[in-house]
Design a protein around this motif. Sequence first.
Motif, mmCIF file in Angstrom:
data_model
loop_
_atom_site.group_PDB
_atom_site.id
_atom_site.type_symbol
_atom_site.label_atom_id
_atom_site.label_comp_id
_atom_site.label_asym_id
_atom_site.label_seq_id
_atom_site.Cartn_x
_atom_site.Cartn_y
_atom_site.Cartn_z
ATOM 1 N N ARG A 293 0.812 -1.216 0.000
ATOM 2 C CA ARG A 293 0.000 0.000 0.000
ATOM 3 C C ARG A 293 0.850 1.273 0.000
ATOM 4 N NH1 ARG A 293 -2.947 -3.814 2.498
ATOM 5 N NH2 ARG A 293 -5.226 -3.821 2.265
ATOM 6 N N GLN A 294 1.871 1.305 0.851
ATOM 7 C CA GLN A 294 2.695 2.505 0.968
ATOM 8 C C GLN A 294 3.954 2.417 0.109
ATOM 9 O OE1 GLN A 294 1.890 5.379 3.199
ATOM 10 N NE2 GLN A 294 -0.004 4.337 2.625
ATOM 11 N N ARG A 295 4.051 1.378 -0.718
ATOM 12 C CA ARG A 295 5.244 1.203 -1.551
ATOM 13 C C ARG A 295 4.998 1.584 -3.000
ATOM 14 N NH1 ARG A 295 9.017 -1.674 1.422
ATOM 15 N NH2 ARG A 295 8.155 -2.614 3.324
ATOM 16 N N VAL A 296 3.726 1.634 -3.419
ATOM 17 C CA VAL A 296 3.420 2.061 -4.780
ATOM 18 C C VAL A 296 3.374 3.579 -4.835
ATOM 19 C CG1 VAL A 296 2.186 -0.051 -5.360
ATOM 20 C CG2 VAL A 296 0.929 1.869 -4.350
ATOM 21 N N ASN A 297 3.459 4.109 -6.037
ATOM 22 C CA ASN A 297 3.492 5.560 -6.223
ATOM 23 C C ASN A 297 2.413 5.958 -7.230
ATOM 24 O OD1 ASN A 297 4.307 8.221 -6.082
ATOM 25 N ND2 ASN A 297 5.970 7.966 -7.564
ATOM 26 N N LEU A 336 15.967 -7.191 1.777
ATOM 27 C CA LEU A 336 14.791 -7.618 1.023
ATOM 28 C C LEU A 336 13.644 -6.642 1.216
ATOM 29 C CD1 LEU A 336 13.110 -9.765 -0.554
ATOM 30 C CD2 LEU A 336 12.617 -10.816 1.671
ATOM 31 N N VAL A 337 13.381 -6.280 2.457
ATOM 32 C CA VAL A 337 12.261 -5.396 2.756
ATOM 33 C C VAL A 337 12.468 -4.009 2.135
ATOM 34 C CG1 VAL A 337 11.007 -4.222 4.608
ATOM 35 C CG2 VAL A 337 11.657 -6.625 4.870
ATOM 36 N N SER A 338 13.672 -3.463 2.269
ATOM 37 C CA SER A 338 13.939 -2.113 1.747
ATOM 38 C C SER A 338 13.932 -2.059 0.227
ATOM 39 C CB SER A 338 15.275 -1.590 2.288
ATOM 40 O OG SER A 338 16.334 -2.410 1.854
ATOM 41 N N SER A 339 14.105 -3.206 -0.429
ATOM 42 C CA SER A 339 14.156 -3.222 -1.894
ATOM 43 C C SER A 339 12.776 -3.259 -2.539
ATOM 44 C CB SER A 339 14.973 -4.432 -2.385
ATOM 45 O OG SER A 339 14.294 -5.647 -2.107
ATOM 46 N N GLN A 340 11.716 -3.364 -1.721
ATOM 47 C CA GLN A 340 10.371 -3.453 -2.283
ATOM 48 C C GLN A 340 9.841 -2.053 -2.588
ATOM 49 O OE1 GLN A 340 9.521 -6.524 -3.160
ATOM 50 N NE2 GLN A 340 11.487 -6.975 -2.205
ATOM 51 N N THR A 341 10.110 -1.596 -3.788
ATOM 52 C CA THR A 341 9.750 -0.247 -4.226
ATOM 53 C C THR A 341 8.605 -0.299 -5.231
ATOM 54 O OG1 THR A 341 11.307 -0.329 -6.071
ATOM 55 C CG2 THR A 341 12.156 0.466 -3.946
ATOM 56 N N ASN A 342 8.183 0.870 -5.651
ATOM 57 C CA ASN A 342 7.147 0.974 -6.671
ATOM 58 C C ASN A 342 7.554 0.225 -7.941
ATOM 59 O OD1 ASN A 342 4.640 2.269 -7.779
ATOM 60 N ND2 ASN A 342 6.130 3.200 -9.170
#
Length: 446
Positions: A293-297, A336-342
């Motif tokens: 939810r907060q990773r998409v742009n 892994l967690v930090s690499s989950q970007t838009n």
Amino acid sequence: MGEQVVLISSSIVRPVNKPGSDRTKIHLTPFDLNLLHIGSPQRGLLFPKPNPDFHVISRLKASLSLALEIYFPFAGRLVKVENLEDNTVSFLIDCDGSGARFHHAEAKTISVSDLLQPDGSVPDFMKQLFPADDFKNCDGVTKPLLVLQVTEMKDGIFIGYCYNHLVADGVSMWGFINTWSKICSSGSSSFVHKPIVLKRWFLEGIHYPIHIPVSEAERPRPSRELPITKDRVFHFTKKNISDLKAKANSEVGSSDITISSLQAVTAHMWRSIIRHSGLSGGETQYKVVVDVRQRVNPPLEEDCFGNMIYIQQAIATVEELLNRGLGWAALQISKLVSSQTNENCKKFAEDWVRNVKNLKTGVGSRTVGDFVLVGGSPRFEVYNNDFGWGKPVAVRAGPGNNISGKLVLFPGIDEGSIDVQTSLWSDVLVNLLGDVEFLEHVSIMV
């Protein structure tokens, strides 16, 4: 203990107001359709027994009808559309108000203490407290998207539920439970709740509804007989977590990276389970359910309704995982967690549409035992769900999707603590319970 749970009644509860001809229809995204053949999640809350004059069943059913008016997708049905022109099928959620199924059951000989074992073990009869067995998300074509079971016990109440992952994820489901409990505890229809916000994230260039080859959409045949898993709840106290976090960060030794509490706890579980999984070499995976939810742009509302998760993994050799320490394992999870970007989210969706395949493989091998799969969250609001006679005393996951290495995370009942309901093959669990290094940072008293 045998079949000690007796079904008293089963009925359909519909929203207060049935939708009209302009009812909402929800197209499904790659994030949804990727879960088509996965089992529907099952969760449950254990409560003390209310006073007899509370009229539990009638109150719960009446308030459920009001809650379904707000969370109307749960009262809908999955629709399968045949596309004869290209021999494919499509799926959508028709919010037609067909309703949720409500089971009322009794277990007069089962007490709260029978469920809350001092060593954290989950008794086999627990599965009888959940309303569905082997439901797959694709079964929503013929079955309700939400099924609930309220079991009146000797000295308690267990509310178990099973929901279709195509329509919602844990964020949405716990939001629904919280709203339902508030409506029930208020005892009236005057409860005011803002309308839910449906997810509005559809990639440009992807045509909806998405077409799926007929062969991939068919329900998979039952798997061959699999090793039996056992469930155990491991309790991490606030001090357990603090010690693990300090240990992981000291081993990483970087001022630029801070290992979180959750990363330290799950890294400890990953290393400990793989140590006893009988793997002499090769690779192991840490798979985690990611909320996008907060990773998409642009980002979506944090509580928007729908399914906005996907599974991503970190890979390590067994030798690396076991020899390089807690900090190294936690660092792989952090990366892994930090690499989950838009961009990752877009790539996942685009690749999925281009290569609609492997829908039936699920989350990985059910027999190798070379991974852990982390779901749930200690951030979910669990213990504030008071339906009018008291707060829950425990939360449990049901038997669906039980594979060795499945970890379901819940907040502990004590502030700052975490419970990890762990499914493992019996021999792995026995060895884990004899592991001094593992037990040093875990309390199995719940």
